[in-house]
Design a protein around this motif. Structure first.
Motif, PDB file in Angstrom:
ATOM      1  N   VAL A  45       0.791  -1.132   0.135  1.00 11.85           N
ATOM      2  CA  VAL A  45      -0.036   0.003   0.153  1.00 11.85           C
ATOM      3  C   VAL A  45       0.817   1.244   0.015  1.00 11.85           C
ATOM      4  O   VAL A  45       0.600   2.237  -0.695  1.00 11.85           O
ATOM      5  N   LEU A  46       1.926   1.289   0.770  1.00 11.85           N
ATOM      6  CA  LEU A  46       2.804   2.363   1.102  1.00 11.85           C
ATOM      7  C   LEU A  46       3.188   2.869  -0.260  1.00 11.85           C
ATOM      8  O   LEU A  46       3.392   3.871  -0.759  1.00 11.85           O
ATOM      9  N   LYS A  47       3.823   1.995  -1.218  1.00 18.21           N
ATOM     10  CA  LYS A  47       4.432   2.098  -2.402  1.00 18.21           C
ATOM     11  C   LYS A  47       3.490   1.663  -3.777  1.00 18.21           C
ATOM     12  O   LYS A  47       3.958   1.992  -5.018  1.00 18.21           O
ATOM     13  N   GLY A  48       2.310   1.652  -3.620  1.00 21.22           N
ATOM     14  CA  GLY A  48       1.344   1.869  -4.412  1.00 21.22           C
ATOM     15  C   GLY A  48       1.404   0.650  -5.538  1.00 21.22           C
ATOM     16  O   GLY A  48       1.367   0.865  -6.745  1.00 21.22           O
ATOM     17  N   VAL A  49       1.539  -0.690  -5.039  1.00 24.16           N
ATOM     18  CA  VAL A  49       1.843  -1.648  -5.983  1.00 24.16           C
ATOM     19  C   VAL A  49       0.788  -2.655  -5.924  1.00 24.16           C
ATOM     20  O   VAL A  49       0.219  -3.066  -4.923  1.00 24.16           O
ATOM     21  N   GLU A  57       8.667  10.972   1.708  1.00 24.60           N
ATOM     22  CA  GLU A  57       7.795  12.062   1.301  1.00 24.60           C
ATOM     23  C   GLU A  57       7.351  12.072   0.064  1.00 24.60           C
ATOM     24  O   GLU A  57       6.379  12.479  -0.515  1.00 24.60           O
ATOM     25  N   GLU A  58       8.378  11.654  -0.925  1.00 23.93           N
ATOM     26  CA  GLU A  58       8.027  11.514  -2.288  1.00 23.93           C
ATOM     27  C   GLU A  58       6.839  10.519  -2.523  1.00 23.93           C
ATOM     28  O   GLU A  58       5.880  10.636  -3.592  1.00 23.93           O
ATOM     29  N   LEU A  59       6.739   9.360  -1.778  1.00 21.42           N
ATOM     30  CA  LEU A  59       5.668   8.512  -1.955  1.00 21.42           C
ATOM     31  C   LEU A  59       4.600   9.073  -1.644  1.00 21.42           C
ATOM     32  O   LEU A  59       3.453   8.818  -2.057  1.00 21.42           O
ATOM     33  N   ALA A  60       4.576   9.700  -0.539  1.00 23.54           N
ATOM     34  CA  ALA A  60       3.367  10.477  -0.049  1.00 23.54           C
ATOM     35  C   ALA A  60       2.813  11.380  -0.945  1.00 23.54           C
ATOM     36  O   ALA A  60       1.249  11.557  -1.144  1.00 23.54           O
ATOM     37  N   ILE A  61       3.601  12.191  -1.636  1.00 24.89           N
ATOM     38  CA  ILE A  61       3.151  12.961  -2.674  1.00 24.89           C
ATOM     39  C   ILE A  61       2.646  12.206  -3.758  1.00 24.89           C
ATOM     40  O   ILE A  61       1.437  12.683  -4.092  1.00 24.89           O
ATOM     41  N   THR A  62       3.035  11.290  -4.194  1.00 29.02           N
ATOM     42  CA  THR A  62       2.403  10.457  -5.093  1.00 29.02           C
ATOM     43  C   THR A  62       0.980   9.886  -4.900  1.00 29.02           C
ATOM     44  O   THR A  62       0.075   9.950  -5.624  1.00 29.02           O
ATOM     45  N   ARG A  63       0.997   9.283  -3.766  1.00 28.12           N
ATOM     46  CA  ARG A  63      -0.327   8.786  -3.222  1.00 28.12           C
ATOM     47  C   ARG A  63      -1.305   9.983  -3.185  1.00 28.12           C
ATOM     48  O   ARG A  63      -2.657   9.862  -3.634  1.00 28.12           O
ATOM     49  N   LEU A 120      -1.534  12.990  -4.921  1.00 34.41           N
ATOM     50  CA  LEU A 120      -1.777  13.028  -6.440  1.00 34.41           C
ATOM     51  C   LEU A 120      -2.862  12.263  -6.922  1.00 34.41           C
ATOM     52  O   LEU A 120      -3.813  12.768  -7.772  1.00 34.41           O
ATOM     53  N   SER A 121      -2.626  11.065  -6.765  1.00 31.63           N
ATOM     54  CA  SER A 121      -3.346  10.027  -7.316  1.00 31.63           C
ATOM     55  C   SER A 121      -4.665   9.940  -6.771  1.00 31.63           C
ATOM     56  O   SER A 121      -5.926   9.762  -7.299  1.00 31.63           O
ATOM     57  N   PHE A 122      -4.580  10.058  -5.362  1.00 31.18           N
ATOM     58  CA  PHE A 122      -5.981  10.274  -4.595  1.00 31.18           C
ATOM     59  C   PHE A 122      -6.899  11.316  -4.881  1.00 31.18           C
ATOM     60  O   PHE A 122      -8.020  11.303  -5.177  1.00 31.18           O
ATOM     61  N   LEU A 123      -5.856  12.537  -5.142  1.00 28.88           N
ATOM     62  CA  LEU A 123      -6.799  13.486  -5.559  1.00 28.88           C
ATOM     63  C   LEU A 123      -7.506  13.680  -6.897  1.00 28.88           C
ATOM     64  O   LEU A 123      -8.711  14.114  -6.947  1.00 28.88           O
ATOM     65  N   TYR A 124      -6.873  12.849  -7.943  1.00 28.77           N
ATOM     66  CA  TYR A 124      -7.417  12.811  -9.061  1.00 28.77           C
ATOM     67  C   TYR A 124      -8.810  12.049  -8.927  1.00 28.77           C
ATOM     68  O   TYR A 124      -9.886  12.420  -9.413  1.00 28.77           O
ATOM     69  N   ARG A 125      -8.805  11.001  -8.060  1.00 31.88           N
ATOM     70  CA  ARG A 125     -10.019  10.176  -7.827  1.00 31.88           C
ATOM     71  C   ARG A 125     -11.147  11.004  -7.236  1.00 31.88           C
ATOM     72  O   ARG A 125     -12.489  10.697  -7.224  1.00 31.88           O
ATOM     73  N   SER A 126     -10.464  11.836  -6.157  1.00 31.50           N
ATOM     74  CA  SER A 126     -11.547  12.652  -5.400  1.00 31.50           C
ATOM     75  C   SER A 126     -12.216  13.600  -6.178  1.00 31.50           C
ATOM     76  O   SER A 126     -13.266  14.044  -6.144  1.00 31.50           O
ATOM     77  N   PHE A 127     -11.377  14.295  -7.156  1.00 32.58           N
ATOM     78  CA  PHE A 127     -12.182  15.444  -8.406  1.00 32.58           C
ATOM     79  C   PHE A 127     -12.915  14.689  -9.033  1.00 32.58           C
ATOM     80  O   PHE A 127     -14.007  15.249  -9.528  1.00 32.58           O
ATOM     81  N   CYS A 128     -12.881  13.345  -9.321  1.00 38.80           N
ATOM     82  CA  CYS A 128     -13.912  12.801 -10.314  1.00 38.80           C
ATOM     83  C   CYS A 128     -14.884  12.218  -9.474  1.00 38.80           C
ATOM     84  O   CYS A 128     -16.151  12.045 -10.175  1.00 38.80           O
ATOM     85  N   SER A 129     -14.884  12.224  -8.036  1.00 34.72           N
ATOM     86  CA  SER A 129     -16.100  11.710  -7.457  1.00 34.72           C
ATOM     87  C   SER A 129     -16.812  12.761  -6.775  1.00 34.72           C
ATOM     88  O   SER A 129     -18.090  12.612  -6.746  1.00 34.72           O
ATOM     89  N   CYS A 130     -16.189  13.822  -6.315  1.00 35.20           N
ATOM     90  CA  CYS A 130     -17.055  14.953  -5.423  1.00 35.20           C
ATOM     91  C   CYS A 130     -17.576  15.876  -6.359  1.00 35.20           C
ATOM     92  O   CYS A 130     -17.235  16.245  -7.364  1.00 35.20           O
ATOM     93  N   LEU A 131     -19.096  16.140  -5.890  1.00 36.20           N
ATOM     94  CA  LEU A 131     -19.598  17.016  -6.595  1.00 36.20           C
ATOM     95  C   LEU A 131     -19.703  18.385  -5.906  1.00 36.20           C
ATOM     96  O   LEU A 131     -20.260  19.385  -6.520  1.00 36.20           O
ATOM     97  N   LEU A 132     -19.350  18.420  -4.703  1.00 37.96           N
ATOM     98  CA  LEU A 132     -19.346  19.741  -3.980  1.00 37.96           C
ATOM     99  C   LEU A 132     -17.810  20.111  -3.651  1.00 37.96           C
ATOM    100  O   LEU A 132     -17.227  19.495  -3.136  1.00 37.96           O
ATOM    101  N   ILE A 160       2.218  12.414 -12.897  1.00 36.40           N
ATOM    102  CA  ILE A 160       0.857  12.319 -11.873  1.00 36.40           C
ATOM    103  C   ILE A 160       0.210  13.506 -11.553  1.00 36.40           C
ATOM    104  O   ILE A 160      -1.237  13.696 -11.599  1.00 36.40           O
ATOM    105  N   CYS A 161       1.089  14.828 -11.678  1.00 32.93           N
ATOM    106  CA  CYS A 161       0.280  15.907 -11.556  1.00 32.93           C
ATOM    107  C   CYS A 161      -0.899  16.435 -12.585  1.00 32.93           C
ATOM    108  O   CYS A 161      -1.882  17.072 -12.254  1.00 32.93           O
ATOM    109  N   LYS A 162      -0.771  15.768 -13.675  1.00 27.92           N
ATOM    110  CA  LYS A 162      -1.428  16.213 -14.877  1.00 27.92           C
ATOM    111  C   LYS A 162      -2.901  15.612 -14.667  1.00 27.92           C
ATOM    112  O   LYS A 162      -4.000  15.877 -14.953  1.00 27.92           O
TER     113      LYS A 162
END
Length: 430
Positions: free
Chosen positions: A82-86, A262-268, A270-282, A311-313
């Motif tokens: 989970v930590l390394k996103g595999v 810290e780099e792993l946390a940033i990657t997580r 960014l990936s998570f924010l992409y999912r949240s922007f796709c799910s959140c309506l408010l 991943i930022c994109k």
């Protein structure tokens, strides 16, 4: 190769366990954990392609390793996954999975003398190692782990248990449904308690948010709590900004070692924010802070941290295409960061294709009077401001030049769309 060296080292240590006394086994297990910690993403992928779960199952069967020690090893493997996103496909359908399923069911059925510790350990191993989990085991696991995560004791042992419980909950993906009654009150309490007492590690706090946010598509009422009461926008931006300060962005790839936490946390994030922007309506005004943080990370990472800049994109694409206020994209400097990328002497096809789609989404929304993000007067002002930025940066020439190679750009990335022949789709008509 390094990945084979680490896999062989782990398997060698695993074989040693069968010939050791219990005390010696604990020492070897600590060394096995260190070997797993040393593996990067590629090494973990290679590791999961081996028959590791079959070997551990056989050793349990033959009593060469105790169930307690096997759980120690497996839980650590799951935590690192989970930590390394595999992703791990090998546990599902294995004999070890079936063994754990039966044990979880048997333990849950006990009216008396239930071994709570074993039940929690089994649920954690089962969820951490599984890519997809049946509804039956998911409900059991979530109920069990939220109880652990709500523990507010201050001793180190209790904190470690809370940490692994939250990391496990955060590993439960979006499409695996969780009933509202299993998370609504508890998720709010866990996040609020941390905001007041700062009792969680960065990884655990992020996991608590991820578990909560990925439930939103099932419960729109919870969005009000997430956005306006728990202040997700403010908290996510703060976490990203603090993590960014811990990375030496000027350090070239060949000078760096393994990914830092810290780099792993940033990657997580960014990936998570992409999912949240796709799910959140408010969303509220705090979300412009997230956009600004992502734009800052993109600018900081694009020279020496290509894996982060790529991943930022994704969250920027989601923000441009869905419900983020377009003025937040301007305020957060996302549009400036994207236009700057088009002017670089050497372009990354993957990033460029995503950013072209960003502008396609923005201009489409500005042309549509029904877009709910702003009123008509503001919409016209935004169109003018964005058009002037695009005109100043030569955006029309950029689009036309990329149209010639759009087939190459977009055929490489499955989820993109081809550029339209009608270039006006990519320009703002005031």
């Amino acid at each position: 190769m390094q990945d084979m060296d680490n896999t062989k080292k782990f398997n060698g240590l695993l074989s040693e366990l069968g010939d050791c006394a219990e005390i010696e086994q604990k020492e070897i297990i600590e060394e096995m954990k260190r070997v797993i910690d040393e593996m990067n993403k590629e090494e973990l992928y290679a590791f999961f392609k081996t028959d590791i779960f079959y070997k551990i199952h056989e050793m349990i069967e033959e009593k060469k390793i105790s169930l307690e020690n096997a759980i120690l090893v497996l839980k650590h493997i799951g935590h690192c996954r989970v930590l390394k996103g595999v992703w791990n496909e090998r546990f599902g359908g294995s004999l070890l999975q079936k063994r754990f399923e039966k044990m979880i069911i048997d333990e849950e059925k006990k009216k008396e003398e239930k071994n709570e510790k074993l039940w929690v350990d089994l649920c954690e191993c089962y969820i951490l190692l599984n890519k997809r989990i049946s509804q039956e085991f998911l409900s059991t696991g979530v109920s069990c782990l939220l109880k652990v995560a709500l523990n507010k004791e201050e001793n180190e042992e209790a904190k470690k248990k809370v940490e692994i419980a939250l990391v496990t909950l955060g590993s439960i993906d979006k499409w695996e449904c969780v009933e509202q009654e299993l998370y609504l009150h508890e998720s709010r309490e866990i996040i609020q308690y941390h905001q007041e007492h700062h009792n969680l590690s960065r990884f655990a706090y992020q996991s608590a948010w991820k578990f909560s946010i990925l439930r939103l598509y099932r419960n729109r009422e919870f969005e009000e709590v997430i956005v306006n009461e728990l202040h997700f926008g403010r908290e996510a931006a703060r976490e990203l900004d603090e993590l960014a300060k811990c990375v030496d962005w000027k350090r070239k790839k060949e000078e760096r070692g393994r990914e830092t936490k810290e780099e792993l946390a940033i990657t997580r994030w960014l990936s998570f924010l992409y999912r949240s922007f796709c799910s959140c309506l408010l969303m509220n005004e705090e979300y412009s802070g997230i956009i600004q943080s992502i734009a800052m990370l993109f600018r900081a990472s694009r020279d020496n941290y290509e894996e982060i800049s790529k991943i930022c994109k994704y969250p920027l694409m989601a923000a441009a295409g869905r419900i983020t206020h377009i003025e937040d994209l301007l305020k957060g400097e996302a549009i400036d960061a994207v236009l700057e990328e088009f002017q670089r002497p050497t372009l990354n096809d993957e990033i460029t294709s995503g950013f072209l789609e960003c502008f396609d989404n923005i201009t489409r929304r500005l042309k549509e009077k029904k877009d709910r993000t702003t009123d008509e007067e503001k919409r016209k002002a935004l169109k003018k401001e964005i058009f002037e930025k695009m005109e100043e940066e030569g955006y029309e020439d950029i689009v036309i030049s990329f149209h010639e190679v759009s087939g190459i750009l977009y055929s490489k990335y499955r989820y993109q769309y081809e550029l339209s022949v009608d270039f006006s789709n990519y320009l703002v008509n005031v």
